[in-house]
Each structure stands twice: as structure tokens, then as C-alpha cells.
Design an enzyme around this catalytic site. Structure first.
Site, PDB file in Angstrom:
ATOM      1  N   HIS A   1       3.844  -4.112   9.656  1.00 34.55           N
ATOM      2  CA  HIS A   1       2.653  -4.466   8.914  1.00 34.55           C
ATOM      3  C   HIS A   1       1.422  -5.074   9.930  1.00 34.55           C
ATOM      4  CE1 HIS A   1       4.311  -3.479   5.164  1.00 34.55           C
ATOM      5  NE2 HIS A   1       5.221  -4.414   5.105  1.00 34.55           N
TER       6      HIS A   1
ATOM      7  N   THR B   1       0.903  -1.476   0.197  1.00 35.42           N
ATOM      8  CA  THR B   1      -0.027   0.036   0.017  1.00 35.42           C
ATOM      9  C   THR B   1       0.784   1.299  -0.044  1.00 35.42           C
ATOM     10  OG1 THR B   1      -0.244   0.079   2.543  1.00 35.42           O
ATOM     11  CG2 THR B   1      -1.917  -1.037   1.217  1.00 35.42           C
TER      12      THR B   1
ATOM     13  N   THR C   1       7.230   1.346   1.010  1.00 31.06           N
ATOM     14  CA  THR C   1       8.330   1.949   0.668  1.00 31.06           C
ATOM     15  C   THR C   1       8.306   3.570   0.698  1.00 31.06           C
ATOM     16  OG1 THR C   1       8.837  -0.098  -0.561  1.00 31.06           O
ATOM     17  CG2 THR C   1      10.265   1.757  -0.940  1.00 31.06           C
ATOM     18  N   TRP C   2       7.229   4.080   0.022  1.00 31.89           N
ATOM     19  CA  TRP C   2       7.183   5.504  -0.450  1.00 31.89           C
ATOM     20  C   TRP C   2       7.090   6.095   1.046  1.00 31.89           C
ATOM     21  CZ3 TRP C   2       3.139   8.740   0.852  1.00 31.89           C
ATOM     22  CH2 TRP C   2       3.200  10.081   0.238  1.00 31.89           C
TER      23      TRP C   2
END
Length: 148
Positions: free
Chosen positions: A136, A77, A80-81
């Protein structure tokens, strides 16, 4: 089925006989959980076994600091960003002058450790200057010392 994470060799808490027994205990508990293919259900959520073992270890051993910032996201989702953005914000004051960001030489996953994997391998693996911890797992599954 055993975890694909070689826990008795890599997890930091397994360096003693007590740690090896604990890892074996986690594997035994995980083997009793409901399974679908390679996923195990724990506390109402589905996990891949290698992360579940790490989560259980974190629930038992992770000691959060009052300055920790948790980045919690579902897989795939934009994690990483999100890690790159929060790392850049948290470390921007250290970059005054000519020093370069770690993001130029590392991927965000190397800059922000994953609670159920990186800390499970080595509970002392913390950069005190960067208080970020990613996960997560759902809020209800975080170590109780984090949610209290």
C-alpha cells in the site's frame, strides 16, 4: 506511542540482538515523526505505525527478485479483488488437470504477501513459484532496489 505490532517478538529480522536494536531504532525514529491521532507521516505520506515499522524494515532488508510483480494499491480500493485476480492469472498454468486453486481454501491476502507486513515479520517468507508482492506504499517509498 509504540507500534501495535509486537516487533521484537514477531519480526523475522529481530531474532538477534542486532535485530532487536534495529526494531528499537525504528520505533525511536517513528516517535519523532509528525503525528495525527494514530497516524505518522513518513516521506510525505501517512502510515499506521505498525505498517511504517514494516516499511522501514523492508526498505533495509527486502531483496526483490527480477521476476517479482508488485501489486500497488491504495487501501480500500479493491485490493482484495486485485490480489485474487493477479494470483489467479499468475498461477493458472499450474492448475492444468484436477488441482484446485489456493483461492478456494485461502483468502487473497494469504496468497499474496504484503511487503510492509508479511515480509517484515519474516523476510524469507516467499513462495518462489508465485512472484507476487503487494503493498500500500507509494512508489517513492518502495525499497530503492525495487525502483532502480
Amino acid at each position: 506511542m509504540e507500534s501495535s505490532l509486537p516487533s521484537t517478538q514477531n519480526l523475522g529480522f529481530c531474532e538477534s540482538a542486532e535485530g532487536e536494536n534495529e526494531a528499537k531504532s525504528y520505533k525511536e525514529m517513528i516517535s519523532t515523526f509528525p503525528r495525527v491521532q494514530r497516524w505518522s507521516c513518513y516521506e510525505g505520506f501517512w502510515y499506521f505505525p505498525m505498517f511504517l515499522e514494516g516499511l522501514m524494515s523492508a526498505q533495509d532488508h527486502f531483496i526483490p527478485q527480477s521476476t517479482d510483480i508488485f501489486i500497488t494499491s491504495c487501501p480500500k480500493t479493491g485490493t482484495t479483488w486485485l490480489k485474487a485476480l493477479t494470483f489467479a492469472i499468475c498461477t493458472r498454468s499450474r492448475l492444468s488437470g484436477s488441482s484446485a486453486s489456493s483461492l478456494l481454501t485461502k483468502v487473497p491476502h494469504d496468497c499474496v504477501p504484503l511487503l510492509e507486513y508479511d515480509f517484515a515479520q519474516n523476510p524469507m517468507k516467499r513462495d518462489r513459484a508465485v512472484p507476487l508482492v503487494s503493498t500500500h506504499v507509494p512508489y517513492s517509498s518502495l525499497p530503492k532496489s525495487v525502483v532502480s
